[in-house]
Design a protein around this motif. Structure first.
Motif, PDB file in Angstrom:
ATOM      1  N   GLN A   1      15.315   3.586   7.462  1.00  0.00           N
ATOM      2  CA  GLN A   1      14.623   2.313   7.538  1.00  0.00           C
ATOM      3  C   GLN A   1      13.449   2.310   6.310  1.00  0.00           C
ATOM      4  O   GLN A   1      12.614   3.542   6.307  1.00  0.00           O
ATOM      5  CB  GLN A   1      13.748   2.492   8.877  1.00  0.00           C
ATOM      6  CG  GLN A   1      13.362   1.024   9.000  1.00  0.00           C
ATOM      7  CD  GLN A   1      12.648   1.207  10.636  1.00  0.00           C
ATOM      8  OE1 GLN A   1      11.822   1.983  11.204  1.00  0.00           O
ATOM      9  NE2 GLN A   1      13.099   0.129  11.450  1.00  0.00           N
ATOM     10  N   VAL A   2      13.703   1.521   5.741  1.00  0.00           N
ATOM     11  CA  VAL A   2      12.408   1.263   4.676  1.00  0.00           C
ATOM     12  C   VAL A   2      11.379   0.506   5.420  1.00  0.00           C
ATOM     13  O   VAL A   2      11.467  -0.867   5.759  1.00  0.00           O
ATOM     14  CB  VAL A   2      13.056   0.373   3.490  1.00  0.00           C
ATOM     15  CG1 VAL A   2      11.936   0.326   2.318  1.00  0.00           C
ATOM     16  CG2 VAL A   2      14.465   1.288   2.836  1.00  0.00           C
ATOM     17  N   GLU A   3      10.333   0.727   5.240  1.00  0.00           N
ATOM     18  CA  GLU A   3       8.948   0.384   5.881  1.00  0.00           C
ATOM     19  C   GLU A   3       8.018   0.098   4.598  1.00  0.00           C
ATOM     20  O   GLU A   3       7.697   1.052   3.903  1.00  0.00           O
ATOM     21  CB  GLU A   3       8.361   1.434   6.804  1.00  0.00           C
ATOM     22  CG  GLU A   3       7.285   0.828   7.457  1.00  0.00           C
ATOM     23  CD  GLU A   3       6.684   1.744   8.577  1.00  0.00           C
ATOM     24  OE1 GLU A   3       5.972   1.566   9.556  1.00  0.00           O
ATOM     25  OE2 GLU A   3       7.440   2.883   8.505  1.00  0.00           O
ATOM     26  N   SER A   4       7.317  -1.045   4.428  1.00  0.00           N
ATOM     27  CA  SER A   4       6.049  -1.559   3.845  1.00  0.00           C
ATOM     28  C   SER A   4       4.865  -1.390   4.864  1.00  0.00           C
ATOM     29  O   SER A   4       4.801  -2.261   5.594  1.00  0.00           O
ATOM     30  CB  SER A   4       6.445  -2.852   3.205  1.00  0.00           C
ATOM     31  OG  SER A   4       5.188  -3.338   2.725  1.00  0.00           O
ATOM     32  N   VAL A   5       3.997  -0.532   4.309  1.00  0.00           N
ATOM     33  CA  VAL A   5       2.782  -0.368   5.138  1.00  0.00           C
ATOM     34  C   VAL A   5       1.680  -1.099   4.517  1.00  0.00           C
ATOM     35  O   VAL A   5       1.421  -0.509   3.073  1.00  0.00           O
ATOM     36  CB  VAL A   5       2.578   1.266   5.261  1.00  0.00           C
ATOM     37  CG1 VAL A   5       1.516   1.499   6.114  1.00  0.00           C
ATOM     38  CG2 VAL A   5       4.176   1.902   6.085  1.00  0.00           C
ATOM     39  N   GLU A   6       0.888  -1.586   5.156  1.00  0.00           N
ATOM     40  CA  GLU A   6      -0.331  -2.404   4.863  1.00  0.00           C
ATOM     41  C   GLU A   6      -1.543  -1.485   5.540  1.00  0.00           C
ATOM     42  O   GLU A   6      -1.493  -1.748   6.820  1.00  0.00           O
ATOM     43  CB  GLU A   6      -0.486  -3.834   5.117  1.00  0.00           C
ATOM     44  CG  GLU A   6      -1.588  -4.454   4.801  1.00  0.00           C
ATOM     45  CD  GLU A   6      -1.662  -4.638   3.050  1.00  0.00           C
ATOM     46  OE1 GLU A   6      -2.780  -4.823   2.868  1.00  0.00           O
ATOM     47  OE2 GLU A   6      -0.957  -4.538   2.328  1.00  0.00           O
TER      48      GLU A   6
ATOM     49  N   THR B   1       4.461  -2.983   8.352  1.00  0.00           N
ATOM     50  CA  THR B   1       3.761  -2.472   9.273  1.00  0.00           C
ATOM     51  C   THR B   1       2.214  -2.605   9.146  1.00  0.00           C
ATOM     52  O   THR B   1       2.085  -1.998   7.823  1.00  0.00           O
ATOM     53  CB  THR B   1       4.046  -0.952   9.693  1.00  0.00           C
ATOM     54  OG1 THR B   1       5.439  -1.044   9.991  1.00  0.00           O
ATOM     55  CG2 THR B   1       2.851  -0.361  10.630  1.00  0.00           C
ATOM     56  N   LEU B   2       1.218  -3.063   9.829  1.00  0.00           N
ATOM     57  CA  LEU B   2      -0.163  -3.189   9.417  1.00  0.00           C
ATOM     58  C   LEU B   2      -0.452  -2.087  10.316  1.00  0.00           C
ATOM     59  O   LEU B   2      -0.645  -1.779  11.512  1.00  0.00           O
ATOM     60  CB  LEU B   2      -0.694  -4.573  10.084  1.00  0.00           C
ATOM     61  CG  LEU B   2      -2.008  -4.775  10.107  1.00  0.00           C
ATOM     62  CD1 LEU B   2      -2.734  -4.760   8.611  1.00  0.00           C
ATOM     63  CD2 LEU B   2      -2.234  -6.255  10.802  1.00  0.00           C
TER      64      LEU B   2
ATOM     65  N   ASP C   1       0.771  -1.178   0.087  1.00  0.00           N
ATOM     66  CA  ASP C   1       0.019   0.134   0.169  1.00  0.00           C
ATOM     67  C   ASP C   1       0.792   1.088   0.131  1.00  0.00           C
ATOM     68  O   ASP C   1       0.633   2.249  -0.879  1.00  0.00           O
ATOM     69  CB  ASP C   1      -0.771  -0.147   1.276  1.00  0.00           C
ATOM     70  CG  ASP C   1      -2.053  -0.892   1.095  1.00  0.00           C
ATOM     71  OD1 ASP C   1      -2.333  -1.416  -0.018  1.00  0.00           O
ATOM     72  OD2 ASP C   1      -2.505  -1.132   2.033  1.00  0.00           O
ATOM     73  N   PHE C   2       2.053   1.287   1.163  1.00  0.00           N
ATOM     74  CA  PHE C   2       2.501   2.377   0.734  1.00  0.00           C
ATOM     75  C   PHE C   2       4.140   1.972   1.322  1.00  0.00           C
ATOM     76  O   PHE C   2       4.408   1.125   1.911  1.00  0.00           O
ATOM     77  CB  PHE C   2       2.462   3.420   2.030  1.00  0.00           C
ATOM     78  CG  PHE C   2       1.085   4.291   1.793  1.00  0.00           C
ATOM     79  CD1 PHE C   2       1.130   5.342   1.334  1.00  0.00           C
ATOM     80  CD2 PHE C   2      -0.211   3.562   2.439  1.00  0.00           C
ATOM     81  CE1 PHE C   2       0.007   5.988   1.173  1.00  0.00           C
ATOM     82  CE2 PHE C   2      -1.326   4.106   2.295  1.00  0.00           C
ATOM     83  CZ  PHE C   2      -1.452   5.517   1.726  1.00  0.00           C
TER      84      PHE C   2
END
Length: 123
Positions: free
Chosen positions: A72-77, A103-104, A63-64
């Motif tokens: 820090q690289v973050e994948s956000v759901e 991250t949810l 999503d993001f």
């Protein structure tokens, strides 16, 4: 007479229907804009790419993608609710891509609630 909003019309206007944000995504994007202004976020993008999940013959759509000020690289759901298959993809992606923090983000009583995972483990 106005034309109905079809996928063909959206593509003709240069709008990809997949890139449109739902209500929760819009609220989270607004938070990211504020955090970017404050210097907590260096960069973010909505639906930047998909991750191929090996062994499952499917993809995990991010999503993001967010790069925090500490790099820090973050994948956000962002989820209003999560189906079982989406949860499995979230966990598998966190196992197969340990360099991301996954991250949810949900919304409860008007506040964002965060649950983070890395390398298949909840943080």
């Amino acid at each position: 007479m106005p034309q109905p909003e079809t996928k063909a019309n959206q593509l003709a206007k240069g709008v990809d229907a997949k890139s449109k944000m739902n209500g929760l995504e819009t609220k989270y994007a607004q938070l990211l804009q504020v955090e970017q202004f404050k210097g907590k976020v260096l960069w973010w993008k909505h639906h930047p790419f998909n991750l191929r999940l090996s062994g499952m013959k499917c993809f995990y759509a991010i999503d993001f993608c967010v790069i925090r000020s500490n790099l820090q690289v973050e994948s956000v759901e962002t989820k209003g609710f999560m189906r079982d298959d989406a949860f499995v993809k979230f966990k598998v992606a966190s196992e197969q891509f340990p360099h991301f923090i996954f991250t949810l983000v949900t919304l409860k009583d008007g506040e964002f609630v965060y649950r983070r995972a890395q390398a298949g483990e909840w943080l």
